[in-house]
Design an enzyme around this catalytic site. Structure first.
Site, PDB file in Angstrom:
ATOM      1  N   ASN A 104      14.532 -20.441  58.086  1.00  0.00           N
ATOM      2  CA  ASN A 104      14.947 -21.545  58.211  1.00  0.00           C
ATOM      3  C   ASN A 104      14.427 -22.592  57.693  1.00  0.00           C
ATOM      4  OD1 ASN A 104      13.652 -23.891  60.038  1.00  0.00           O
ATOM      5  ND2 ASN A 104      13.064 -22.028  61.034  1.00  0.00           N
ATOM      6  N   CYS A 163       3.809 -30.634  59.279  1.00  0.00           N
ATOM      7  CA  CYS A 163       4.570 -31.591  58.487  1.00  0.00           C
ATOM      8  C   CYS A 163       3.758 -32.264  57.284  1.00  0.00           C
ATOM      9  CB  CYS A 163       5.497 -32.668  59.204  1.00  0.00           C
ATOM     10  SG  CYS A 163       5.429 -32.756  60.914  1.00  0.00           S
ATOM     11  N   GLY A 202      11.331 -18.321  71.203  1.00  0.00           N
ATOM     12  CA  GLY A 202      11.937 -19.237  70.269  1.00  0.00           C
ATOM     13  C   GLY A 202      13.156 -18.658  69.675  1.00  0.00           C
TER      14      GLY A 202
END
Lengths: 308, 261
Positions: free
Chosen positions: A73, A134, A269
């Site tokens: 993803n 990030c 998840g």
């Protein structure tokens, strides 16, 4: 004589959970999406989709690609932002007895600090999970989680602005995950959760183009379980704070493996996408395992595979 | 929105042609709540490869809690579903998403391409409850006769006027389904409902816009959860500023709300 129900309670810092099964950030929306399919009150904790200060649109499609026993993803951290989270998503979660853990993400240490300070005011937010995978825009876009110094700085910043437990979610895309785990423990993290997705890619051989518009994406699902398990084992070796295991858990047996490796809790998840009932089945399965193996509590199970 | 996860028994299987199948399963909760244009997420078994469920429009529902899907085998997931026998079970999640909007238009054009016919049969049944058959027109396009003749018959058996186009000219008018739309003249208020491959939807939306007809499109994308959690099924908004999500905001959209790239 009736068998006593096994004690499945666990603690993460001051946070007490009725059982060790949480929903992983990014796979369970803001809880409400699963409200009609899952008994939300039965979960150990709900971890919601990562929140940034401002809303994010995310990356162009295609954003996902299926791979062998897994999926890639590249959503690009699309989320509603802090204000809409507080006004539109939190009210539903207030009505759920299960502890709420909010996953936070930012471009700078200051972003994380502001998120932590604002969420500290919301009593329902039982803990924060800090996504350090990030890019740090002030450091040339290098991910916070790939550098011990930056991981330390962001953890310390959140720690100073949030009074309840702080969990730091670690990226597997590093040379030595133990070093990062040690840095965030030193900075005051109450726990670490691992692993985030493993960087990967897939190519469409008909169009001769990458399957994801972003080219690279995060691999999740059963395919990554051995990697997560190995890293949990390594991190549990070197930190004294609780470790939360994530990566490819689809069955109670998978969760038990992680706990045996040293995780005190697990996150479910990608499996939420395939079998929304999986978390409940895993809770039940761990309980049954404890009973069958005459274990009185989670303490008998946590890290048992490591004991000599 | 209420969704259900059901172990649904396969009660009948039909090979429509070549690689196109029509399966009927018993899923009473889903059948009771389903609306035309909504979809289900299906998993054939407990295997981990393929991992993800597959999304299918609901083709029709029937008495006795039956839900029907129409699908084409295109990969491992659909192959596994096509391999199920009567009496076996598939795991079905649904009904999901937003379906076609009911409206007070005077005429209804149902425009389907290939396997995209799937949700239009359910819609036609619903429309017939409040409209005369003459107010509903069905336009179907396919590559060749075998892909579409059985499905066209289903609409004709409901008393609806059906026009067909095939790319090879083996049935109906040679060409594309939009070639059936272009000559139509209509002074009434028209709603077009369409489902099919993306280039066809873009063309149908374009013709509808030119003619001043309202148009609802049913979009298809790769999807992981179907519930609005993974955000994998993003489609660019018409204003190019951000995304809508096919599973939650759709799969049916006003053609004016999404960007046609």
């Amino acid at each position: 004589m009736a068998l006593e129900e096994p004690d499945m309670k666990i603690s993460i810092g001051s946070l007490r959970l009725r059982n060790p099964v949480m929903t992983a950030s990014g796979t369970f929306g803001y809880g409400e999406e699963y409200g009609s399919l899952v008994n939300l009150h039965r979960l150990g904790a709900i971890i919601v989709k990562g929140i940034s200060l401002l809303p994010r649109q995310g990356t162009p499609p295609p954003r996902i690609a299926e791979t062998a026993c897994g999926m890639l993803n590249a959503i690009g951290l699309e989320n509603v932002g802090l204000e809409r989270f507080l006004s539109e998503k939190l009210p539903f979660l207030q009505g759920i007895s299960t502890p709420l853990i909010v996953n936070i993400l930012g471009d700078t240490v200051q972003d994380y600090e502001q998120l932590a300070a604002r969420l500290n005011e919301e009593e329902k937010v039982a803990a924060l999970e800090v996504n350090i995978s990030c890019p740090n825009v002030k450091q040339g876009g290098v991910a916070f989680g790939t550098d011990p110094g930056m991981a330390h700085a962001v953890t310390k910043g959140v720690r100073q602005h949030f009074s309840r437990p702080v969990i730091v979610k670690l990226s597997p895309n590093v040379t030595d995950i133990s070093e990062i785990a040690g840095a965030v423990e030193e900075a005051g993290a109450d726990a670490v959760s691992l692993i985030n997705t493993v960087l990967g890619m897939a190519i469409d051989i008909e169009s001769c183009r990458p399957k994801l518009a972003n080219i690279f994406g995060g691999l999740s699902g059963p395919a990554i379980k051995p990697i997560g398990l190995r890293m949990v084992w390594q991190v549990a070796e070197c930190v004294s704070i609780p470790v939360i295991g994530i990566g490819g858990i689809t069955t109670p047996e998978d969760a038990i493996e992680y706990i045996l490796a040293g995780a005190c809790a697990v996150q479910v998840g990608t499996t939420n996408f395939i079998n929304p009932k999986a978390s409940e089945e895993i809770i039940q399965g761990i309980g049954a395992y404890l009973t069958e193996h005459s274990m009185a509590s989670m303490q008998d199970l946590i890290g048992r595979a490591r004991r000599v | 929105m209420q969704a259900y996860q059901q172990k649904a028994e396969v009660v009948s299987t039909e090979k429509v042609t070549g690689d196109i199948y029509r399966f009927t399963v018993k899923a009473p909760d889903i059948a009771a709540d389903a609306r035309p244009g909504q979809f289900v997420m299906v998993r054939a078994g407990d295997g981990l490869d393929p991992l993800l469920r597959r999304p299918f429009s609901i083709h029709q529902v029937a008495e006795g809690g039956l839900v029907q899907i129409l699908f084409k085998v295109i990969g491992k997931g659909t192959q596994a579903i096509a391999g199920l026998q009567v009496g076996q079970h598939m795991d079905v999640l649904g009904p999901l998403g937003r379906g076609f909007v009911h409206n007070t238009m005077q005429e209804h054009y149902l425009v389907g391409g290939g396997i995209g016919v799937a949700p239009l049969l359910f819609l036609a049944k619903q429309l017939l409850k409040k409209n005369e058959p003459s107010a509903i027109r069905v336009l179907l396009g396919a590559g060749t006769k075998a892909e579409i003749s059985t499905l066209a018959d289903d609409f004709e058996n409901m008393g609806l006027g059906v026009q067909v186009s095939t790319e090879d000219g083996s049935l109906g008018k040679p060409g594309l389904v939009t070639d059936l739309m272009v000559p139509l003249q209509n002074e009434n208020k028209v709603m077009v409902y369409t489902c099919g491959p993306y280039p066809m939807l873009r063309a149908v939306a374009g013709v509808s816009s030119d003619k001043g007809w309202a148009c609802q499109v049913s979009l298809e994308t790769i999807m992981a959860c179907g519930l609005g959690a993974c955000l994998g099924c993003a489609v660019l908004r018409a204003d190019m500023n951000g995304y809508v999500h096919v599973c939650k905001d759709g799969p049916v959209f006003d053609a004016d709300d999404v960007a046609w790239l």
